[in-house]
Design a protein around this motif. Sequence first.
Motif: not given
Length: 389
Positions: A202-211, A221-227
């Motif tokens: 939630t917090a991460a998404a809010q910062r990304i959306f705001e930016a 929004l590129q998502i780079v995630w292992a797992g």
Amino acid sequence: MALPFLLAFSATTIAQAQDLKIALITGKTGVLESYAKETETGFMMGLEYLTGGKMEINGRKLKVIIKDDQSKPDIARTLLAEAYGDDKVDLAVGTTSSGAALAMLPVAAEYKKILLVEPAVADAITGDKWNRYIFRTSRNSMQDGLAAASTIKGGGSIAFLTQDNAFGRDAVKAAKESLTMVGSKANVAHEEYAAPNTTDFTAAAQRIFEALKNKPEPRVLQIVWAGPNPMSKLAEMKPERFGIALAPGGNILPIMKTWKAYAGTQGTIFYYYDFPKNKMNDWLVAEHNKRYKAPPDMFTAGGFSAASAVYTALSKAKSSDTEKLITAMEGMEFDTPKGKMNFRKEDHQALQVMYHFKIKKEQKNEWDLLELVREIPVTDIPVPVKNKR
């Protein structure tokens, strides 16, 4: 005078008949467990296919010694030293975590034995941490970055969400460099690094959306995630309210299966079972479906590719001597489920195609997930040489 000759001949014959020993080191416990299991499955199926089920090369039986490093650098380093020193393996393959793989590199140099890296992706492995005993069949972060950048050559704004570890930081660094290399006019608006075990975004998404929300379009929004991938959780927060499109990197099938609601979403991937059209991949898909009631996944193909590199090198060198193997492997071309790969002489990175995909709208079964937009050729993935050879 004949006796010494006969003794020498017998000793040579015995030496030639000795098992070829290979260590396969993966992170079979922990967050990357599924990747490790797929790698092992693919590696063993690859050796089976290439040897016609005999599990031998040049008349010598293959013995694979499997070790679990738990994705921990200190354990990976210890296990590799044990494999080279105590087990007397001819070469080693591994490992799953980039951090663990980086810890293993000096051990290969110390013992002067080959380490074939699969599936770790950190650029430093074939970059500034590389040594001449390191080869890699897995793609690296720059190959991921360049493949993704080739789909975003226009303008707009990009944010990244990734893990706060060697894999994630390496991936974003490579992605930013890749955008410059392909001449993209897109602006990087934000980089978000989250703990690898994050479950609440939630917090991460809010910062990304705001930016991103007031930046020039298109907004990606590129998502780079292992797992376990957070795409579904981010999608539930409705980024489209701000004109933001999600661009996931490819993932394993059980995760991509949860993306069915996001038809039309595009991304890049290094393997999806239905994309390559060749005899080796046909066998892998058919046989894996028969044995496991599901198609092979990304890391299954990666393990198979590593097996092909090992088989080709040992067959070509006609020896397990390290120097002869290095000579055979530099510039070596070999077949994989993705098609031809070859080890670049300068840094021993396997050059390979990548794939631009779209999530299907009409899916015929639980694994019918992706539509091929374009196979991205090696010529569109100009990976820079970054080692200090």
